[in-house]
Scaffold this active site. Sequence first.
Site, PDB file in Angstrom:
ATOM      1  N   LYS A 111       0.816  -1.207   0.000  1.00  0.00           N
ATOM      2  CA  LYS A 111       0.000   0.000   0.000  1.00  0.00           C
ATOM      3  C   LYS A 111       0.861   1.274   0.000  1.00  0.00           C
ATOM      4  CE  LYS A 111      -3.962  -2.325   0.774  1.00  0.00           C
ATOM      5  NZ  LYS A 111      -3.580  -3.725   0.979  1.00  0.00           N
TER       6      LYS A 111
HETATM    7  C1  LIG Z   1      -4.293  -4.910   0.626  1.00  0.00           C
HETATM    8  C2  LIG Z   1      -3.506  -6.147   0.590  1.00  0.00           C
HETATM    9  C3  LIG Z   1      -3.800  -7.185  -0.308  1.00  0.00           C
HETATM   10  C4  LIG Z   1      -4.990  -7.112  -1.239  1.00  0.00           C
HETATM   11  O1  LIG Z   1      -4.818  -6.146  -2.239  1.00  0.00           O
HETATM   12  P1  LIG Z   1      -6.090  -5.610  -3.052  1.00  0.00           P
HETATM   13  O2  LIG Z   1      -5.581  -4.487  -3.875  1.00  0.00           O
HETATM   14  O3  LIG Z   1      -7.072  -5.153  -2.015  1.00  0.00           O
HETATM   15  O4  LIG Z   1      -6.601  -6.741  -3.851  1.00  0.00           O
HETATM   16  C5  LIG Z   1      -2.985  -8.287  -0.327  1.00  0.00           C
HETATM   17  N1  LIG Z   1      -1.934  -8.397   0.515  1.00  0.00           N
HETATM   18  C6  LIG Z   1      -1.617  -7.428   1.383  1.00  0.00           C
HETATM   19  C7  LIG Z   1      -0.469  -7.626   2.302  1.00  0.00           C
HETATM   20  C8  LIG Z   1      -2.384  -6.278   1.457  1.00  0.00           C
HETATM   21  O5  LIG Z   1      -2.069  -5.306   2.328  1.00  0.00           O
END
Ligand SMILES: *Cc1c(COP(=O)(O)O)cnc(C)c1O
Length: 494
Positions: A111
Amino acid sequence: MFFTGTRSNYNVQSAFAIASGLAADGGLFVPQDFPAFSADEFAEMTDMDYCQRAALVLSKYLTDYTADEIKYCVEGAYKGSFDNDQPAPLADIGKNRRMLELWHGPTCAFKDLALQLLPYLLTTALKKLGTGKEAVILVATSGDTGKAALAGFADVKDTRIVVFYPRDGVSDMQKLQMTTQKGKNVSVCAIAGNFDDAQNGVKAIFTDGEMKEFLNRSNMEFSSANSINFGRLVPQIVYYVSAYCDLLKDGTLKPGEQFNVVVPTGNFGNILAAVYAKQMGVPVKKFICASNKNNVLTDFIRTGVYDRNRKFFTTESPSMDILISSNLERMLHLLAGGDSSKVAAYMAELKNNGRYEIDADMLAKLQSEFYGSFCDDETGRKAIKEIFEERNYLCDTHTAVALAAGENYRKETGDDTLQLIASTASAYKFAPAVIQALTDEEMPADDFEKLTMLSKLTGTTVPAPLANLKGDEILHRECVEKENMADFIRRHLG
Ligand SMILES: *Cc1c(COP(=O)(O)O)cnc(C)c1O
Protein backbone atom coordinates in the site's frame (compact mmCIF):
# COMPACT_ATOMS: atom_id res chain seq x y z
CA MET A 1 -7.32 12.46 -20.75
CA PHE A 2 -10.81 12.39 -19.27
CA PHE A 3 -12.46 10.10 -16.77
CA THR A 4 -15.95 8.70 -16.75
CA GLY A 5 -17.88 6.75 -14.10
CA THR A 6 -18.60 3.04 -13.85
CA ARG A 7 -22.35 3.58 -13.19
CA SER A 8 -23.11 6.64 -15.32
CA ASN A 9 -21.15 8.83 -17.65
CA TYR A 10 -18.95 11.70 -16.50
CA ASN A 11 -16.38 13.87 -18.17
CA VAL A 12 -13.87 14.95 -15.52
CA GLN A 13 -10.12 15.37 -15.35
CA SER A 14 -7.79 13.59 -13.00
CA ALA A 15 -7.54 16.33 -10.34
CA PHE A 16 -11.30 16.19 -9.85
CA ALA A 17 -11.38 12.37 -9.82
CA ILE A 18 -8.58 12.20 -7.25
CA ALA A 19 -9.98 14.94 -5.02
CA SER A 20 -13.46 13.38 -4.92
CA GLY A 21 -12.45 9.73 -4.65
CA LEU A 22 -15.88 8.38 -5.52
CA ALA A 23 -18.32 9.59 -8.22
CA ALA A 24 -21.48 11.28 -6.96
CA ASP A 25 -23.66 8.27 -7.89
CA GLY A 26 -21.48 5.89 -5.86
CA GLY A 27 -19.64 4.59 -8.93
CA LEU A 28 -15.89 4.69 -9.51
CA PHE A 29 -13.92 6.89 -11.88
CA VAL A 30 -12.24 5.13 -14.80
CA PRO A 31 -10.26 6.45 -17.78
CA GLN A 32 -12.41 7.03 -20.88
CA ASP A 33 -9.69 5.32 -22.88
CA PHE A 34 -6.26 3.92 -22.12
CA PRO A 35 -3.01 5.53 -23.12
CA ALA A 36 -0.47 3.04 -24.50
CA PHE A 37 3.30 2.98 -24.66
CA SER A 38 5.09 2.31 -27.94
CA ALA A 39 7.93 -0.21 -28.17
CA ASP A 40 10.33 2.75 -28.34
CA GLU A 41 8.95 4.21 -25.14
CA PHE A 42 9.41 0.89 -23.34
CA ALA A 43 12.98 0.75 -24.65
CA GLU A 44 13.64 4.26 -23.33
CA MET A 45 12.11 3.41 -19.97
CA THR A 46 14.43 0.45 -19.40
CA ASP A 47 17.22 2.93 -18.73
CA MET A 48 15.18 5.11 -16.41
CA ASP A 49 15.02 4.90 -12.62
CA TYR A 50 11.76 4.27 -10.75
CA CYS A 51 10.91 7.96 -10.32
CA GLN A 52 11.36 8.68 -14.00
CA ARG A 53 9.24 5.70 -15.00
CA ALA A 54 6.57 6.76 -12.52
CA ALA A 55 6.55 10.30 -13.89
CA LEU A 56 6.08 9.00 -17.42
CA VAL A 57 3.18 6.69 -16.48
CA LEU A 58 1.51 9.43 -14.45
CA SER A 59 1.89 11.97 -17.25
CA LYS A 60 -0.31 9.77 -19.46
CA TYR A 61 -3.25 9.89 -17.03
CA LEU A 62 -2.79 13.15 -15.13
CA THR A 63 -2.76 15.34 -18.24
CA ASP A 64 -4.10 18.25 -16.17
CA TYR A 65 -0.96 18.22 -13.96
CA THR A 66 2.15 20.02 -15.19
CA ALA A 67 5.42 18.12 -15.66
CA ASP A 68 6.84 20.02 -12.68
CA GLU A 69 3.90 19.08 -10.49
CA ILE A 70 4.28 15.42 -11.40
CA LYS A 71 8.01 15.50 -10.75
CA TYR A 72 7.44 17.16 -7.38
CA CYS A 73 4.85 14.51 -6.39
CA VAL A 74 6.88 11.52 -7.52
CA GLU A 75 10.15 12.60 -5.95
CA GLY A 76 8.45 13.59 -2.71
CA ALA A 77 6.93 10.12 -2.52
CA TYR A 78 9.75 7.83 -3.57
CA LYS A 79 13.04 9.56 -2.80
CA GLY A 80 14.20 8.62 0.67
CA SER A 81 11.21 6.72 2.02
CA PHE A 82 12.01 3.28 0.57
CA ASP A 83 14.98 0.96 1.34
CA ASN A 84 17.86 1.84 -0.97
CA ASP A 85 15.54 4.06 -3.03
CA GLN A 86 14.30 0.84 -4.64
CA PRO A 87 10.53 0.92 -4.22
CA ALA A 88 9.81 -2.32 -6.13
CA PRO A 89 12.79 -4.65 -6.66
CA LEU A 90 12.58 -8.12 -8.20
CA ALA A 91 13.89 -11.33 -6.61
CA ASP A 92 14.53 -14.56 -8.52
CA ILE A 93 12.93 -17.41 -6.55
CA GLY A 94 13.58 -20.17 -9.07
CA LYS A 95 11.29 -22.21 -11.35
CA ASN A 96 10.89 -19.27 -13.72
CA ARG A 97 9.33 -17.09 -11.02
CA ARG A 98 10.18 -13.57 -9.86
CA MET A 99 8.96 -11.90 -6.71
CA LEU A 100 7.94 -8.29 -7.17
CA GLU A 101 8.77 -7.07 -3.66
CA LEU A 102 6.36 -4.30 -2.78
CA TRP A 103 7.07 -4.01 0.94
CA HIS A 104 10.20 -1.88 1.15
CA GLY A 105 8.30 1.25 2.17
CA PRO A 106 7.66 2.87 5.55
CA THR A 107 4.82 0.56 6.63
CA CYS A 108 6.13 -2.69 5.11
CA ALA A 109 3.21 -3.43 2.75
CA PHE A 110 2.48 -2.72 -0.90
CA LYS A 111 0.00 0.00 0.00
CA ASP A 112 2.99 2.33 0.53
CA LEU A 113 3.68 2.44 -3.21
CA ALA A 114 0.39 4.26 -3.70
CA LEU A 115 -0.10 5.93 -0.35
CA GLN A 116 3.25 7.65 -0.20
CA LEU A 117 2.26 9.33 -3.45
CA LEU A 118 -1.46 9.96 -2.95
CA PRO A 119 -1.09 12.84 -0.43
CA TYR A 120 1.04 14.71 -2.97
CA LEU A 121 -1.40 14.00 -5.79
CA LEU A 122 -4.36 14.99 -3.64
CA THR A 123 -3.00 18.21 -2.19
CA THR A 124 -1.84 19.24 -5.65
CA ALA A 125 -5.33 18.45 -6.99
CA LEU A 126 -6.96 20.58 -4.27
CA LYS A 127 -4.68 23.49 -5.11
CA LYS A 128 -5.51 23.15 -8.81
CA LEU A 129 -9.25 23.01 -8.15
CA GLY A 130 -9.00 25.98 -5.81
CA THR A 131 -11.91 25.00 -3.56
CA GLY A 132 -10.09 26.24 -0.45
CA LYS A 133 -11.57 23.34 1.48
CA GLU A 134 -9.89 20.95 3.86
CA ALA A 135 -9.90 17.33 2.61
CA VAL A 136 -11.16 14.69 5.01
CA ILE A 137 -9.69 11.34 4.01
CA LEU A 138 -12.00 8.52 5.03
CA VAL A 139 -10.43 5.08 5.14
CA ALA A 140 -11.80 1.61 5.73
CA THR A 141 -8.94 -0.80 6.19
CA SER A 142 -8.36 -4.51 6.31
CA GLY A 143 -5.09 -3.67 8.07
CA ASP A 144 -2.44 -2.35 5.71
CA THR A 145 -4.20 0.54 3.98
CA GLY A 146 -4.90 2.20 7.33
CA LYS A 147 -1.32 2.49 8.44
CA ALA A 148 -0.01 3.32 4.98
CA ALA A 149 -2.60 6.10 4.63
CA LEU A 150 -1.82 7.41 8.12
CA ALA A 151 1.90 7.43 7.34
CA GLY A 152 1.23 9.29 4.11
CA PHE A 153 -1.25 11.87 5.45
CA ALA A 154 -0.10 12.53 9.05
CA ASP A 155 0.37 16.29 9.50
CA VAL A 156 -0.14 16.99 5.79
CA LYS A 157 -1.50 20.54 5.56
CA ASP A 158 -5.19 21.01 4.68
CA THR A 159 -6.02 17.35 5.27
CA ARG A 160 -7.58 15.27 8.04
CA ILE A 161 -7.60 11.52 8.07
CA VAL A 162 -10.06 9.15 9.73
CA VAL A 163 -9.35 5.40 9.70
CA PHE A 164 -11.76 2.57 10.58
CA TYR A 165 -10.46 -0.97 11.07
CA PRO A 166 -12.21 -4.22 12.08
CA ARG A 167 -11.46 -4.80 15.78
CA ASP A 168 -10.86 -8.54 15.44
CA GLY A 169 -9.73 -8.61 11.84
CA VAL A 170 -6.18 -7.26 11.80
CA SER A 171 -2.83 -8.67 12.97
CA ASP A 172 -1.34 -7.48 16.30
CA MET A 173 1.43 -5.68 14.44
CA GLN A 174 -1.04 -3.98 12.09
CA LYS A 175 -3.12 -2.85 15.06
CA LEU A 176 -0.08 -1.52 16.90
CA GLN A 177 1.04 0.36 13.80
CA MET A 178 -2.29 2.17 13.64
CA THR A 179 -3.04 2.78 17.31
CA THR A 180 0.36 4.40 17.92
CA GLN A 181 0.05 6.82 14.99
CA LYS A 182 1.05 10.39 15.86
CA GLY A 183 -0.20 13.50 14.08
CA LYS A 184 -2.53 16.42 14.80
CA ASN A 185 -4.88 15.55 11.92
CA VAL A 186 -5.35 11.80 12.52
CA SER A 187 -8.23 9.79 14.04
CA VAL A 188 -8.24 6.01 14.30
CA CYS A 189 -11.18 3.89 15.39
CA ALA A 190 -11.92 0.17 15.69
CA ILE A 191 -15.36 -1.07 14.69
CA ALA A 192 -17.24 -4.06 16.01
CA GLY A 193 -17.54 -5.73 12.60
CA ASN A 194 -15.46 -6.98 9.70
CA PHE A 195 -13.78 -5.18 6.80
CA ASP A 196 -16.88 -5.26 4.61
CA ASP A 197 -18.83 -3.53 7.40
CA ALA A 198 -16.15 -0.84 7.59
CA GLN A 199 -16.06 -0.41 3.82
CA ASN A 200 -19.85 -0.30 3.48
CA GLY A 201 -20.03 2.21 6.33
CA VAL A 202 -17.49 4.47 4.69
CA LYS A 203 -19.21 4.25 1.29
CA ALA A 204 -22.57 5.13 2.88
CA ILE A 205 -21.07 8.12 4.72
CA PHE A 206 -19.58 9.35 1.45
CA THR A 207 -22.95 9.68 -0.24
CA ASP A 208 -24.96 10.73 2.85
CA GLY A 209 -26.63 14.12 2.37
CA GLU A 210 -26.57 15.16 6.03
CA MET A 211 -22.87 14.37 6.36
CA LYS A 212 -22.16 16.36 3.23
CA GLU A 213 -23.94 19.38 4.73
CA PHE A 214 -22.08 18.98 8.01
CA LEU A 215 -18.79 19.00 6.13
CA ASN A 216 -19.82 21.95 3.96
CA ARG A 217 -20.52 24.02 7.07
CA SER A 218 -17.02 23.20 8.33
CA ASN A 219 -15.47 24.05 4.94
CA MET A 220 -14.39 20.46 4.44
CA GLU A 221 -15.00 17.75 1.88
CA PHE A 222 -14.52 14.01 1.84
CA SER A 223 -11.97 12.17 -0.17
CA SER A 224 -10.81 8.59 -0.12
CA ALA A 225 -7.48 6.86 0.28
CA ASN A 226 -9.01 3.46 -0.49
CA SER A 227 -8.37 1.89 -3.84
CA ILE A 228 -11.74 3.22 -5.01
CA ASN A 229 -9.72 6.44 -5.57
CA PHE A 230 -8.12 6.49 -9.00
CA GLY A 231 -5.13 8.20 -7.41
CA ARG A 232 -4.38 4.87 -5.70
CA LEU A 233 -4.43 2.93 -8.94
CA VAL A 234 -2.02 4.92 -11.12
CA PRO A 235 0.95 4.42 -8.77
CA GLN A 236 0.15 0.70 -8.80
CA ILE A 237 0.21 0.59 -12.60
CA VAL A 238 3.72 2.04 -12.33
CA TYR A 239 5.28 -0.98 -10.60
CA TYR A 240 3.98 -3.41 -13.21
CA VAL A 241 5.36 -1.22 -15.99
CA SER A 242 8.60 -0.86 -14.07
CA ALA A 243 8.89 -4.60 -13.43
CA TYR A 244 8.45 -5.28 -17.15
CA CYS A 245 11.21 -2.76 -17.90
CA ASP A 246 13.49 -4.46 -15.35
CA LEU A 247 12.82 -7.84 -16.95
CA LEU A 248 13.66 -6.37 -20.37
CA LYS A 249 16.77 -4.75 -19.00
CA ASP A 250 18.21 -7.90 -17.43
CA GLY A 251 17.39 -9.93 -20.53
CA THR A 252 14.82 -12.19 -18.85
CA LEU A 253 12.25 -11.09 -21.42
CA LYS A 254 12.58 -9.99 -25.03
CA PRO A 255 10.50 -6.97 -26.11
CA GLY A 256 6.86 -8.02 -26.36
CA GLU A 257 7.46 -11.43 -24.75
CA GLN A 258 4.56 -12.37 -22.49
CA PHE A 259 4.58 -13.20 -18.78
CA ASN A 260 1.96 -14.12 -16.19
CA VAL A 261 1.11 -12.03 -13.17
CA VAL A 262 0.07 -13.59 -9.84
CA VAL A 263 -1.61 -11.34 -7.29
CA PRO A 264 -2.87 -12.09 -3.77
CA THR A 265 -6.20 -10.35 -4.02
CA GLY A 266 -8.72 -8.74 -1.69
CA ASN A 267 -10.30 -5.55 -2.95
CA PHE A 268 -9.10 -6.25 -6.52
CA GLY A 269 -7.07 -3.02 -6.66
CA ASN A 270 -3.62 -4.50 -7.12
CA ILE A 271 -4.60 -6.98 -9.82
CA LEU A 272 -6.68 -4.34 -11.60
CA ALA A 273 -3.57 -2.16 -11.83
CA ALA A 274 -1.90 -5.07 -13.65
CA VAL A 275 -4.86 -5.19 -16.05
CA TYR A 276 -4.49 -1.45 -16.67
CA ALA A 277 -0.76 -1.98 -17.26
CA LYS A 278 -1.68 -4.50 -19.95
CA GLN A 279 -4.03 -1.94 -21.51
CA MET A 280 -0.94 0.29 -21.76
CA GLY A 281 1.03 -2.35 -23.61
CA VAL A 282 2.68 -4.48 -20.91
CA PRO A 283 2.47 -8.01 -22.41
CA VAL A 284 0.66 -9.95 -19.68
CA LYS A 285 -0.70 -13.32 -20.75
CA LYS A 286 -2.71 -14.43 -17.70
CA PHE A 287 -3.79 -12.73 -14.52
CA ILE A 288 -3.73 -15.28 -11.74
CA CYS A 289 -6.08 -14.09 -9.03
CA ALA A 290 -5.18 -15.66 -5.67
CA SER A 291 -7.64 -15.73 -2.78
CA ASN A 292 -7.70 -17.19 0.71
CA LYS A 293 -10.68 -19.07 2.11
CA ASN A 294 -12.84 -16.02 1.38
CA ASN A 295 -12.90 -17.23 -2.21
CA VAL A 296 -15.71 -15.19 -3.70
CA LEU A 297 -13.43 -14.13 -6.58
CA THR A 298 -12.31 -17.67 -7.43
CA ASP A 299 -15.96 -18.67 -7.77
CA PHE A 300 -16.70 -15.57 -9.81
CA ILE A 301 -13.90 -16.25 -12.28
CA ARG A 302 -14.94 -19.86 -12.63
CA THR A 303 -18.72 -19.35 -12.91
CA GLY A 304 -19.51 -15.70 -13.62
CA VAL A 305 -21.63 -15.57 -10.47
CA TYR A 306 -20.59 -13.10 -7.79
CA ASP A 307 -22.26 -14.15 -4.57
CA ARG A 308 -21.35 -12.54 -1.29
CA ASN A 309 -23.99 -14.53 0.62
CA ARG A 310 -21.53 -16.87 2.27
CA LYS A 311 -19.68 -17.42 5.49
CA PHE A 312 -16.96 -14.90 6.26
CA PHE A 313 -13.64 -16.37 7.46
CA THR A 314 -10.95 -14.69 9.52
CA THR A 315 -7.66 -15.99 8.13
CA GLU A 316 -3.91 -15.61 8.51
CA SER A 317 -3.93 -13.32 5.45
CA PRO A 318 -6.29 -10.71 6.96
CA SER A 319 -5.73 -8.07 4.29
CA MET A 320 -7.56 -10.40 1.91
CA ASP A 321 -10.50 -11.16 4.20
CA ILE A 322 -12.99 -9.41 1.98
CA LEU A 323 -16.29 -10.46 0.41
CA ILE A 324 -17.02 -7.30 -1.56
CA SER A 325 -14.13 -6.46 -3.86
CA SER A 326 -14.72 -2.82 -4.76
CA ASN A 327 -12.44 -2.60 -7.74
CA LEU A 328 -14.09 -5.48 -9.50
CA GLU A 329 -16.61 -2.83 -10.55
CA ARG A 330 -13.90 -1.23 -12.71
CA MET A 331 -13.15 -4.63 -14.23
CA LEU A 332 -16.85 -5.11 -15.05
CA HIS A 333 -16.87 -1.73 -16.78
CA LEU A 334 -13.96 -2.86 -18.93
CA LEU A 335 -15.56 -6.25 -19.66
CA ALA A 336 -18.86 -4.56 -20.54
CA GLY A 337 -17.09 -2.39 -23.09
CA GLY A 338 -17.81 0.75 -21.08
CA ASP A 339 -21.57 0.13 -20.77
CA SER A 340 -22.20 1.94 -17.47
CA SER A 341 -25.92 1.10 -17.30
CA LYS A 342 -25.03 -2.57 -17.35
CA VAL A 343 -22.54 -2.11 -14.51
CA ALA A 344 -25.04 -0.03 -12.55
CA ALA A 345 -27.58 -2.87 -12.85
CA TYR A 346 -25.08 -5.45 -11.52
CA MET A 347 -24.16 -3.18 -8.63
CA ALA A 348 -27.82 -2.66 -7.77
CA GLU A 349 -28.29 -6.45 -7.71
CA LEU A 350 -25.25 -6.81 -5.48
CA LYS A 351 -26.64 -4.22 -3.11
CA ASN A 352 -30.17 -5.66 -3.05
CA ASN A 353 -29.54 -9.41 -3.26
CA GLY A 354 -25.83 -9.75 -2.52
CA ARG A 355 -25.43 -11.48 -5.88
CA TYR A 356 -25.20 -10.95 -9.63
CA GLU A 357 -24.30 -13.00 -12.69
CA ILE A 358 -22.45 -11.53 -15.66
CA ASP A 359 -23.54 -12.44 -19.19
CA ALA A 360 -21.82 -15.11 -21.29
CA ASP A 361 -19.93 -12.62 -23.39
CA MET A 362 -18.34 -10.92 -20.37
CA LEU A 363 -17.55 -14.25 -18.74
CA ALA A 364 -15.78 -15.49 -21.87
CA LYS A 365 -13.65 -12.33 -21.94
CA LEU A 366 -12.88 -12.66 -18.23
CA GLN A 367 -11.87 -16.30 -18.48
CA SER A 368 -9.66 -15.72 -21.50
CA GLU A 369 -7.41 -13.55 -19.33
CA PHE A 370 -8.01 -14.65 -15.76
CA TYR A 371 -7.39 -17.73 -13.69
CA GLY A 372 -8.73 -17.90 -10.13
CA SER A 373 -7.50 -20.11 -7.31
CA PHE A 374 -7.64 -20.12 -3.52
CA CYS A 375 -6.04 -21.86 -0.57
CA ASP A 376 -6.53 -22.24 3.16
CA ASP A 377 -4.12 -21.25 5.94
CA GLU A 378 -2.54 -24.67 6.13
CA THR A 379 -1.62 -24.66 2.43
CA GLY A 380 -0.32 -21.12 2.83
CA ARG A 381 1.94 -22.20 5.69
CA LYS A 382 3.28 -25.06 3.58
CA ALA A 383 4.15 -22.60 0.83
CA ILE A 384 6.04 -20.40 3.32
CA LYS A 385 8.03 -23.36 4.61
CA GLU A 386 8.74 -24.74 1.16
CA ILE A 387 10.06 -21.54 -0.38
CA PHE A 388 12.18 -20.91 2.69
CA GLU A 389 13.69 -24.38 2.63
CA GLU A 390 14.18 -24.40 -1.14
CA ARG A 391 15.44 -20.87 -1.70
CA ASN A 392 16.10 -19.44 1.74
CA TYR A 393 13.43 -16.90 0.81
CA LEU A 394 11.16 -15.49 3.48
CA CYS A 395 7.62 -14.56 2.43
CA ASP A 396 4.52 -13.42 4.27
CA THR A 397 1.12 -15.09 4.55
CA HIS A 398 -0.47 -13.11 1.69
CA THR A 399 2.37 -13.74 -0.73
CA ALA A 400 2.15 -17.42 0.24
CA VAL A 401 -1.43 -17.53 -1.04
CA ALA A 402 -0.14 -16.21 -4.38
CA LEU A 403 2.67 -18.77 -4.49
CA ALA A 404 0.14 -21.55 -3.98
CA ALA A 405 -2.18 -20.18 -6.67
CA GLY A 406 0.72 -19.88 -9.13
CA GLU A 407 1.57 -23.50 -8.43
CA ASN A 408 -2.04 -24.61 -8.96
CA TYR A 409 -2.14 -22.74 -12.24
CA ARG A 410 0.98 -24.50 -13.50
CA LYS A 411 -0.27 -27.91 -12.50
CA GLU A 412 -3.70 -27.39 -14.01
CA THR A 413 -2.64 -25.78 -17.28
CA GLY A 414 0.96 -26.89 -17.85
CA ASP A 415 1.76 -23.26 -18.69
CA ASP A 416 5.35 -22.60 -17.57
CA THR A 417 5.47 -18.97 -18.67
CA LEU A 418 7.42 -16.69 -16.33
CA GLN A 419 5.38 -15.78 -13.25
CA LEU A 420 5.70 -12.33 -11.74
CA ILE A 421 4.35 -12.72 -8.21
CA ALA A 422 3.26 -9.64 -6.30
CA SER A 423 4.79 -9.91 -2.84
CA THR A 424 2.56 -7.63 -0.86
CA ALA A 425 3.88 -7.52 2.71
CA SER A 426 6.89 -8.11 4.90
CA ALA A 427 6.70 -11.42 6.76
CA TYR A 428 7.34 -9.48 9.97
CA LYS A 429 3.88 -7.93 9.84
CA PHE A 430 2.46 -11.42 10.27
CA ALA A 431 5.20 -12.92 12.40
CA PRO A 432 3.17 -15.40 14.50
CA ALA A 433 1.71 -17.25 11.50
CA VAL A 434 5.03 -17.19 9.64
CA ILE A 435 6.91 -18.54 12.68
CA GLN A 436 4.37 -21.34 13.05
CA ALA A 437 4.82 -22.16 9.39
CA LEU A 438 8.56 -22.51 9.88
CA THR A 439 8.96 -24.19 13.27
CA ASP A 440 7.25 -26.00 16.15
CA GLU A 441 9.33 -24.12 18.72
CA GLU A 442 7.39 -22.31 21.40
CA MET A 443 6.53 -18.74 20.60
CA PRO A 444 7.15 -15.85 23.02
CA ALA A 445 4.09 -13.88 24.13
CA ASP A 446 5.59 -10.48 23.49
CA ASP A 447 5.05 -9.05 19.98
CA PHE A 448 8.59 -7.72 19.69
CA GLU A 449 10.19 -10.93 20.90
CA LYS A 450 8.30 -12.64 18.08
CA LEU A 451 10.03 -10.33 15.62
CA THR A 452 13.41 -11.20 17.13
CA MET A 453 12.58 -14.89 16.95
CA LEU A 454 11.68 -14.66 13.25
CA SER A 455 14.89 -12.78 12.62
CA LYS A 456 16.97 -15.47 14.34
CA LEU A 457 15.10 -18.27 12.61
CA THR A 458 15.64 -16.86 9.13
CA GLY A 459 18.80 -14.78 9.34
CA THR A 460 16.89 -11.73 8.08
CA THR A 461 16.62 -8.31 9.69
CA VAL A 462 13.54 -6.92 11.43
CA PRO A 463 12.38 -3.95 9.31
CA ALA A 464 13.16 -0.71 11.13
CA PRO A 465 9.60 0.70 10.90
CA LEU A 466 8.34 -2.30 12.92
CA ALA A 467 11.26 -2.53 15.35
CA ASN A 468 10.86 1.19 16.06
CA LEU A 469 7.26 0.80 17.25
CA LYS A 470 8.56 -0.62 20.50
CA GLY A 471 7.76 1.68 23.39
CA ASP A 472 5.43 3.91 21.32
CA GLU A 473 2.40 5.05 23.27
CA ILE A 474 -1.07 3.78 22.31
CA LEU A 475 -2.92 6.94 21.29
CA HIS A 476 -6.14 5.56 19.80
CA ARG A 477 -8.32 3.22 21.84
CA GLU A 478 -11.89 3.89 20.70
CA CYS A 479 -14.13 1.15 19.33
CA VAL A 480 -17.64 1.85 17.97
CA GLU A 481 -20.56 -0.17 16.62
CA LYS A 482 -20.75 0.04 12.84
CA GLU A 483 -23.94 2.15 13.06
CA ASN A 484 -21.97 4.80 14.93
CA MET A 485 -19.21 5.51 12.44
CA ALA A 486 -20.80 8.77 11.28
CA ASP A 487 -21.13 9.88 14.87
CA PHE A 488 -17.41 9.20 15.47
CA ILE A 489 -16.57 11.37 12.47
CA ARG A 490 -18.76 14.25 13.68
CA ARG A 491 -17.18 14.14 17.13
CA HIS A 492 -13.65 14.08 15.79
CA LEU A 493 -14.03 16.72 13.11
CA GLY A 494 -16.20 19.08 15.14
C1 LIG B 1 -4.29 -4.91 0.63
C2 LIG B 1 -3.51 -6.15 0.59
C3 LIG B 1 -3.80 -7.19 -0.31
C4 LIG B 1 -4.99 -7.11 -1.24
O1 LIG B 1 -4.82 -6.15 -2.24
P1 LIG B 1 -6.09 -5.61 -3.05
O2 LIG B 1 -5.58 -4.49 -3.88
O3 LIG B 1 -7.07 -5.15 -2.01
O4 LIG B 1 -6.60 -6.74 -3.85
C5 LIG B 1 -2.98 -8.29 -0.33
N1 LIG B 1 -1.93 -8.40 0.52
C6 LIG B 1 -1.62 -7.43 1.38
C7 LIG B 1 -0.47 -7.63 2.30
C8 LIG B 1 -2.38 -6.28 1.46
O5 LIG B 1 -2.07 -5.31 2.33
